[in-house]
Design an enzyme around this catalytic site. Structure first.
Site, short mmCIF file in Angstrom:
data_model
loop_
_atom_site.label_atom_id
_atom_site.label_comp_id
_atom_site.label_asym_id
_atom_site.label_seq_id
_atom_site.Cartn_x
_atom_site.Cartn_y
_atom_site.Cartn_z
N VAL A 1 0.84 -1.13 0.14
CA VAL A 1 -0.10 -0.08 0.03
C VAL A 1 1.07 1.10 0.22
CG1 VAL A 1 -1.56 1.07 0.70
CG2 VAL A 1 -1.52 -1.45 1.39
N LYS A 2 1.05 2.07 -1.34
CA LYS A 2 1.41 2.87 -1.12
C LYS A 2 1.28 4.24 -0.05
CE LYS A 2 4.15 5.92 -3.81
NZ LYS A 2 5.52 6.24 -3.27
N SER A 3 0.91 4.80 0.56
CA SER A 3 -0.26 5.46 1.90
C SER A 3 0.23 6.59 2.12
CB SER A 3 -0.34 4.66 2.85
OG SER A 3 0.32 4.68 3.96
#
Ligand code: PMP
Length: 290
Positions: A150-152
């Site tokens: 997840v590229k949060s």
């Protein structure tokens, strides 16, 4: 000239692109993003970035307000609108405004914006001569606590790593897993060359699945260089012939020293130089035109 930002459904001037103080992207880092590059009016691996954005959003149960095709069009329009030929795009979707509690269900309308601008991550001289890095004191988030796919918007772990780099007087820091394996740098994946074989840590120990990383593995294999995922300990660094970092913004940057350990002969090696050249050609050849 002021940039035109795509902001919640329309183009606005950068000074008018303002987010609510109640936005959970600001209050909690609750949201997802992508960093994308264009070369000579062509976007590199746009669909891979869109796929990662949508799967990051799905993982945090955030519904992106537009379909993927529309998002793709908006990115291309933002680039064209700002008349940028070689650019860096930041596409962001936050949970949107809510109340002062964590509950994402209380944020009915996500915030979406796209910025197209220039970026220069590291000084040009380091691309030629190679970069010294340090090993961060801060460990990378454990994958069971934070899904690395997840590229949060929650980058504080990486920022701690960056502060460790600043404290050590280097541009970048290599982050280790809780178990002591090499994971990635604060915003880039890492590669080593040993016995002519290209190695990079697997995502499941805590790194982002890099789009540049994947492209570079493809380029290496095209050259007949074996490219594989491997779990590597810092004690193995003295046995490595070459090292470099990859990322959309960083592209490929050679690493010549890790703390007091010189990598290989202390200058960018032949595999790194070849891949740098191949990557440059690839980015200029393929892409989605605008
Ligand atoms: N790791 C992290 C933590 C990143 O933020 C990034 C992107 N800046 C990368 C690796 C490289 O990923 P990509 O090649 O897809 O840009």
């Amino acid at each position: 000239m002021a940039l035109k930002i795509f902001f919640n459904g329309k183009f606005v001037s950068e000074e008018d692109a303002k987010i609510s103080v109640f936005d959970h992207g600001v209050l909690y880092g609750d949201g997802v993003f992508e960093g994308i590059r264009s070369y000579k009016r062509k976007v590199f691996r746009l669909d891979e970035h869109l796929d990662r954005l949508y799967s990051s959003a799905e993982a945090i149960r955030l519904k992106i307000p537009v379909e993927k095709d529309t998002f793709r069009s908006r990115i291309l329009e933002t680039l064209a609108m700002n008349n940028l030929a070689d650019a860096y795009v930041r596409a962001v979707v936050t949970r949107g405004p809510g109340d002062l509690g964590l509950d994402p269900r209380k944020c009915p309308v996500p915030t979406m914006f796209i910025i197209a601008d220039k970026i220069a991550l590291y000084p040009e001289a380091l691309y030629k001569g190679g970069m010294p890095i340090t090993i961060a004191k801060t460990r990378r988030n454990h994958p069971s606590a934070m899904n690395p796919r997840v590229k949060s918007l929650n980058y504080l772990n990486n920022i701690f790593g960056k502060i460790d780099a600043i404290d050590a007087g280097t541009e970048e820091a290599l982050m280790l897993s809780v178990e002591g394996y090499i994971v990635e740098c604060t915003g880039d994946n890492i590669f080593f060359v040993k016995d002519g074989v290209l190695m990079t840590p697997p995502c499941d120990i805590g790194s982002l699945e890099g789009i540049t990383q994947k492209a570079v593995m493809g380029l290496a294999r095209k050259r007949g260089i074996e490219a594989k995922f491997a779990k590597i300990k810092p004690a193995e660094i003295p046995t490595m012939e070459e090292c470099f970092l990859t990322g959309t913004a960083a592209e490929i940057i050679p690493v010549i020293k890790i703390d007091d350990k010189t990598v290989g002969v202390g200058s960018p090696g032949p595999v790194t130089k070849q891949l740098l050249q191949d990557y440059k050609e690839l980015t200029e050849k393929e892409g989605t035109a605008y």
